[in-house]
Design an enzyme around this catalytic site. Structure first.
Site, PDB file in Angstrom:
ATOM      1  N   SER A 118      15.783   2.272  -4.693  1.00  0.00           N
ATOM      2  CA  SER A 118      14.560   3.072  -4.682  1.00  0.00           C
ATOM      3  C   SER A 118      13.579   2.463  -3.702  1.00  0.00           C
ATOM      4  O   SER A 118      13.837   1.412  -3.104  1.00  0.00           O
ATOM      5  CB  SER A 118      13.931   3.106  -6.068  1.00  0.00           C
ATOM      6  OG  SER A 118      13.394   1.845  -6.379  1.00  0.00           O
TER       7      SER A 118
ATOM      8  N   LYS B  96      12.863  -1.028 -10.751  1.00  0.00           N
ATOM      9  CA  LYS B  96      14.194  -1.621 -10.582  1.00  0.00           C
ATOM     10  C   LYS B  96      14.364  -2.879 -11.436  1.00  0.00           C
ATOM     11  O   LYS B  96      15.345  -3.011 -12.162  1.00  0.00           O
ATOM     12  CB  LYS B  96      14.455  -1.943  -9.103  1.00  0.00           C
ATOM     13  CG  LYS B  96      14.545  -0.719  -8.217  1.00  0.00           C
ATOM     14  CD  LYS B  96      14.748  -1.078  -6.759  1.00  0.00           C
ATOM     15  CE  LYS B  96      13.610  -1.850  -6.158  1.00  0.00           C
ATOM     16  NZ  LYS B  96      12.328  -1.135  -6.081  1.00  0.00           N
TER      17      LYS B  96
ATOM     18  N   ASP C  69      19.241  -8.750  -8.636  1.00  0.00           N
ATOM     19  CA  ASP C  69      17.948  -8.200  -8.229  1.00  0.00           C
ATOM     20  C   ASP C  69      17.722  -8.524  -6.756  1.00  0.00           C
ATOM     21  O   ASP C  69      18.275  -9.494  -6.231  1.00  0.00           O
ATOM     22  CB  ASP C  69      16.828  -8.817  -9.076  1.00  0.00           C
ATOM     23  CG  ASP C  69      15.555  -7.987  -9.065  1.00  0.00           C
ATOM     24  OD1 ASP C  69      15.647  -6.752  -8.946  1.00  0.00           O
ATOM     25  OD2 ASP C  69      14.470  -8.583  -9.190  1.00  0.00           O
ATOM     26  N   GLU C  70      16.904  -7.724  -6.089  1.00  0.00           N
ATOM     27  CA  GLU C  70      16.594  -7.902  -4.665  1.00  0.00           C
ATOM     28  C   GLU C  70      17.873  -7.913  -3.826  1.00  0.00           C
ATOM     29  O   GLU C  70      18.025  -8.688  -2.886  1.00  0.00           O
ATOM     30  CB  GLU C  70      15.780  -9.188  -4.441  1.00  0.00           C
ATOM     31  CG  GLU C  70      14.503  -9.273  -5.254  1.00  0.00           C
ATOM     32  CD  GLU C  70      13.454  -8.216  -4.897  1.00  0.00           C
ATOM     33  OE1 GLU C  70      13.584  -7.565  -3.842  1.00  0.00           O
ATOM     34  OE2 GLU C  70      12.513  -8.034  -5.691  1.00  0.00           O
TER      35      GLU C  70
ATOM     36  N   CYS D 165       0.579  11.693  -3.438  1.00  0.00           N
ATOM     37  CA  CYS D 165       0.432  13.157  -3.432  1.00  0.00           C
ATOM     38  C   CYS D 165       1.208  13.818  -4.569  1.00  0.00           C
ATOM     39  O   CYS D 165       1.084  15.021  -4.785  1.00  0.00           O
ATOM     40  CB  CYS D 165       0.896  13.728  -2.092  1.00  0.00           C
ATOM     41  SG  CYS D 165       2.687  13.630  -1.836  1.00  0.00           S
TER      42      CYS D 165
ATOM     43  N   CYS E 260       5.975   9.329   0.179  1.00  0.00           N
ATOM     44  CA  CYS E 260       6.970  10.340   0.549  1.00  0.00           C
ATOM     45  C   CYS E 260       7.184  10.284   2.064  1.00  0.00           C
ATOM     46  O   CYS E 260       6.420   9.639   2.786  1.00  0.00           O
ATOM     47  CB  CYS E 260       6.514  11.730   0.113  1.00  0.00           C
ATOM     48  SG  CYS E 260       5.042  12.322   0.981  1.00  0.00           S
TER      49      CYS E 260
END
Length: 192
Positions: free
Chosen positions: A9, A15, A87-88, A147, A182
């Site tokens: 993501s 995460k 992770d990462e 947004c 976005c």
């Protein structure tokens, strides 16, 4: 049958929270997971995975030269490991992603990797590139832009909140340096 998962993501999608929940789920069933995180990310302390909501767990560190297959095989010899959580994972090398496929295929241990798909320039990280290619399952975790649309890009900002358009791929930071947006707002911020 063990599989390799890539949960990816933009920043601030949860995460690390999801990783910590997965670890807890294994432990609750009497199973032993092992967590790895990148040695270069020490925002919350060395050898720790932390979430924005306050969850935290100890983790093994991986560096650029860590052979993950050998590390995990050695840990598994001492005590059966039921799951590997990374992770990462965007900071993994191609070779390390391959080593994790070997953990799945030879040791039959599921591997769950959590990380960013792309950097602040919209380019794939090396680890993410090979996880997208070699993982058995791809899972997008979602977060939102200011947004209200799905945020799938990350902007790196300077101390004044202006978008940075060049620089090293890796610069460790959190909400003070990065903003998830976005695609439309990403392009606007970079003047594209």
């Amino acid at each position: 049958m063990a599989q390799m998962y890539f949960y990816y993501s933009a920043m601030n999608a949860g995460k690390s929270t999801t990783l910590l929940q997965s670890s807890f789920n294994y432990q609750e069933r009497g199973m032993t997971p092992v967590i790895f995180t990148a040695a270069l990310d020490d925002r919350y302390g060395i050898g720790k995975v932390s979430s924005r909501i306050g969850l935290q767990a100890e983790a093994q560190l991986f560096k650029a030269d860590t052979n993950l297959y050998q590390e995990i095989a050695a840990l598994n010899e001492v005590e059966k490991r039921h799951c590997i959580l990374v992770d990462e994972c965007q900071f993994l090398s191609k070779e390390q992603v391959y080593q994790l496929t070997e953990v799945v295929d030879k040791l039959h241990i599921p591997v769950l990797c959590y990380g960013l798909r792309t950097d602040f320039l919209g380019e794939l990280f090396e680890g993410s590139k090979y996880l997208l290619s070699w993982a058995d399952k791809l899972v997008e975790l979602k977060t939102i832009c200011h947004c209200g649309r799905k945020a799938n890009m990350v902007i790196r900002t300077d101390e004044h909140g202006n978008a940075i358009k060049e620089g090293d791929q890796v610069a460790i930071g959190g909400n003070d340096r990065y903003v998830s947006v976005c695609r439309q707002h990403y392009k606007e911020a970079l003047g594209k």
